[in-house]
Design a protein around this motif. Structure first.
Motif, PDB file in Angstrom:
ATOM      1  N   LEU A   1      -2.269  -6.410   0.679  1.00 42.16           N
ATOM      2  CA  LEU A   1      -2.255  -7.854   0.440  1.00 42.16           C
ATOM      3  C   LEU A   1      -3.372  -8.273  -0.515  1.00 42.16           C
ATOM      4  CD1 LEU A   1      -1.405  -9.398   3.931  1.00 42.16           C
ATOM      5  CD2 LEU A   1      -0.065  -9.570   1.821  1.00 42.16           C
TER       6      LEU A   1
ATOM      7  N   TRP B   1      -1.902  -9.762  -3.788  1.00 44.88           N
ATOM      8  CA  TRP B   1      -1.836 -11.217  -3.708  1.00 44.88           C
ATOM      9  C   TRP B   1      -3.204 -11.897  -3.781  1.00 44.88           C
ATOM     10  CZ3 TRP B   1       1.552 -14.701  -4.708  1.00 44.88           C
ATOM     11  CH2 TRP B   1       1.343 -16.018  -4.283  1.00 44.88           C
TER      12      TRP B   1
ATOM     13  N   TYR C   1      -3.910  -4.886   4.925  1.00 43.76           N
ATOM     14  CA  TYR C   1      -4.930  -5.772   4.353  1.00 43.76           C
ATOM     15  C   TYR C   1      -5.214  -5.386   2.900  1.00 43.76           C
ATOM     16  CZ  TYR C   1      -9.505  -7.799   3.427  1.00 43.76           C
ATOM     17  OH  TYR C   1     -10.549  -8.468   2.848  1.00 43.76           O
TER      18      TYR C   1
END
Length: 269
Positions: A31, A35, A28
């Motif tokens: 990411l 992103w 998590y």
């Protein structure tokens, strides 16, 4: 009996559940860093009318920047021009034509805002400089450039800025003109001497001479010594710039410099 079996199975699975939870948390975080957060930043600036080349996962716009730099350096400026921006910062020149003078670009997952408006630049560097953080440079580049105005932050930056600012006052810069003019005259004398010795048409690599002229003017005005005395310093700086450029072109991966690759073993990164 059933309850005991359940507790026994739970005790066996607990380490695996903890490991899976840890991996999920790390995934998590990765990411979010690589992103979701960049996309949120991108959307934030888009709402303000500031766009730029789209963010690409992990590498940002580094691949495009390196591609533009390699393409620009692969050929000479034809015809010769004083407009060197397409050669020195080709990616900026290219994206400025598409997105305008203020646009967002990405060094990996780190956003950079390119600004060309004089009033905004003055606000960033002078009138409201305390509200703007110094950028966090590549660790390898930071080792090479040391503690200067570019990398310092907070009180240290303010102290260095206050110390160095009077040197660049217009009246002080005017005092350097005779020294700079002397360096130019010395260069012209060397050209004349070279042409008279060869007694024929001479081809001169102006770029090398201008590099030497710049270095000599700096050493004379800043240190009061000739270029020959400071030549070793500029040779070391040239090597430093080459290493910094190499580090800049690579995507930074934390801990990579400790991996015993051929490059790290040779350069001691």
């Amino acid at each position: 009996m059933v309850g005991g079996i359940f507790l026994w199975l739970w005790s066996l699975s607990t380490p695996y559940l903890l490991l899976l939870s840890l991996l999920a948390l790390l995934g998590y975080k990765a990411l979010d860093l690589l992103w979701w957060r960049p996309k949120r930043v991108e959307e934030h600036f888009t709402r303000q009318g500031v766009t730029g080349p789209p963010y690409r996962f992990f590498i940002g716009n580094v691949r495009e920047m390196v591609g533009h730099m390699l393409k620009a350096s692969s050929h000479t400026l034809t015809p010769p021009s004083h407009n060197i921006l397409p050669r020195v910062l080709p990616f900026y020149h290219h994206w400025k034509k598409i997105y305008g003078s203020t646009f967002l670009l990405w060094f990996g997952p780190t956003a950079r805002l390119a600004v060309a408006d004089p009033d905004l630049i003055q606000e960033i560097f002078v009138s409201k400089s305390e509200f703007y953080e110094r950028y966090e440079s590549h660790p390898l580049v930071r080792q090479l450039e040391g503690e200067g105005l570019v990398s310092l932050r907070g009180e240290k930056w303010a102290h260095h800025r206050k110390t160095i600012s009077p040197t660049f006052h217009m009246e002080n810069l005017k005092l350097f003109l005779p020294l700079m003019a002397s360096s130019v005259l010395d260069m012209l004398d060397k050209w004349s001497s070279k042409m008279s010795e060869d007694d024929c048409e001479v081809e001169i690599d102006v770029s090398e001479w201008y590099q030497s002229l710049t270095e000599e003017a700096i050493t004379r005005t800043a240190f009061g010594i000739s270029y020959e005395d400071g030549k070793m310093i500029f040779q070391l700086q040239a090597q430093q710039m080459a290493f910094a450029t190499e580090a800049f072109r690579n995507v930074f991966i934390p801990g990579y410099r400790f991996i015993p690759t051929k490059r790290t073993l040779i350069h001691g990164d």
